[in-house]
Design a protein around this motif. Structure first.
Motif: not given
Length: 451
Positions: A152-180
């Motif tokens: 369950k901890a891994y399942a919650v983490s996977a869902l949280a990972t997906t939710i955080f993709l729309f967090m601006e720092p994360i979305r922009t990191t992926l969009w630019l190919g950043q290292i943060n």
């Protein structure tokens, strides 16, 4: 964020830390991160919404702005590595279409690995590794907060990972190919470990050797008297500098004697995307060269506030909270902090969810959303073909890119700094107030969830 969870009272933080100033990971009883049907349903809905927003809030096929239509920084990394391989000067001029290489010589050496891949290959590998690193950060957060890493901890983490993709720092990191995200993982993994670990500090040293901002964690290690980790971090960092001088001496000499302090290579101080103290003052005073005295005074106040909160958290055995407050403080006082530098919002939201879980107050579940909503990737589009060649629009991503009425200017342009301030003040109030008690992790405590 993960459903209603009630735990019986356990020992207070004061009692929990009376035995030792720091919490030894092996001594923390493990509790299960239990999430009921309602909790998973909420997480599932938020995850689906996040994916849809990432792909379609800014249509993914939009030239330059779509989620798969940029990766400019990744390309700069690749070309920086290629310049090193070719034996050309690294810091004398642009390495790609007017873009300067702003990282350390040691980072350039690491990026030589990516120079052997085509741009498309690098995009696939880099994006996959970024998402895996984000997942690993969240898993480590649960681990260091005293939870068992079960299914369950891994399942919650996977869902949280997906939710955080729309967090601006994360979305922009992926969009630019950043290292943060990689640097975040290095710090969380390294300094979140048992303080008796002999090599603890090596990850923080490597992170600072790639990008100087993580060196701010040395201040945290100093004020919390973690001497072994501090020495290890400094020695490791020195080793990365030495490697740069040994392999590419001329570039290393140029970087450490001049390029390092040239902030104009990063961007204009008054850019709306500069979410730092200097950026906020520059925007409020409408000048690209804000008063150094004002910047120094308010940066000093931010350091006192943030490191004070980090110190209080550490004293109460809240190591992850201490690290998170330090990471947020470093970003706050950095001369230039792009939105994607604020990846420390990830453990902040996880921590808010954790404290909501161990609290008996249902209103505590407001906290994760209070910290999450302001930092999501809210976008604003206007037509301006002159800004980005080959496009007919400009897309401002993040609340700080909105153009508000004048009376809302200060809250909007510095929104990330206000989130930092709220987090720091909350930490000082909750853990600095002697009568405040929260149950410590207790594997034997009954845990119930909403259906």
């Amino acid at each position: 964020m993960t459903g209603a969870i009630n735990a019986s009272d356990g020992p207070s933080f004061e009692a929990h830390t009376a035995k030792s100033e720091s919490v030894i990971e092996a001594d923390i009883p493990r509790r299960s991160l239990r999430v009921g049907v309602l909790g998973f349903s909420v997480l599932g809905v938020l995850a689906v919404a996040s994916v849809l927003m990432v792909l379609f809030a800014v249509p993914m096929n939009t030239r330059y702005w779509g989620i798969f239509e940029n990766f400019l920084d990744l390309d700069v990394y690749r070309h920086g590595g290629s310049v090193v391989v070719q034996g050309l000067p690294l810091y004398d001029g642009p390495v790609l279409e007017g873009m300067m290489f702003t990282y350390t010589p040691f980072a350039a050496l690491l990026f030589t690995v990516w120079a052997v891949l085509s741009f498309k290959q690098a995009i696939v590998v880099w994006t996959g590794l970024n998402i895996a690193a984000l997942f690993a950060v969240i898993v480590l957060c649960w681990k260091y907060l005293g939870y068992r890493l079960d299914v369950k901890a891994y399942a919650v983490s996977a869902l949280a990972t997906t939710i955080f993709l729309f967090m601006e720092p994360i979305r922009t990191t992926l969009w630019l190919g950043q290292i943060n995200i990689f640097l975040l993982l290095l710090i969380v993994w390294d300094l979140g470990r048992d303080e008796k670990s002999r090599l603890r500090g090596i990850g923080a040293g490597i992170a600072a050797g790639v990008k100087l901002t993580p060196a701010f964690f040395w201040a945290y290690l100093f004020i919390t008297r973690q001497w072994r980790a501090l020495v290890t971090a400094v020695v490791t960092f020195a080793a990365t500098v030495a490697i740069g001088f040994v392999v590419i001496y001329n570039d290393a000499y140029k970087y450490w004697t001049g390029t390092l302090v040239d902030s104009e290579r990063v961007g204009p101080t008054d850019a709306p995307s500069n979410q730092s103290v200097s950026g906020l003052i520059a925007q409020i005073t409408h000048t690209p060269t804000p008063s150094r005295i004002l910047v120094l005074v308010f940066s000093a106040l931010a350091v006192c506030l943030g490191l004070g909160a980090a110190w209080i958290a550490h004293r109460h055995g809240q190591k992850l909270l201490g690290l998170t407050m330090t990471g947020l403080t470093a970003t706050t006082v950095s001369p230039f902090s792009w939105g994607h530098h604020w990846v420390w919002f990830v453990p902040l939201v996880v921590l808010a969810a954790h404290y909501a879980m161990v609290s008996k107050k249902r209103w505590a579940w407001v906290a994760p959303f209070v910290f999450l909503l302001p930092v999501l990737n809210w976008s604003h589009t206007w037509w301006d073909p002159s800004v980005i060649p080959g496009t007919d629009r400009f897309v401002g991503m993040g609340l700080f890119m909105f153009v508000p009425p004048e009376y809302l200017r200060i809250p909007t342009v510095g929104v990330y700094l206000w989130v930092f301030t709220l987090a720091a003040v909350s930490t000082l109030v909750l853990f600095g107030w002697k009568k405040w008690k929260i149950p410590a992790p207790d594997a034997s405590a009954p845990v119930t969830t909403a259906a």
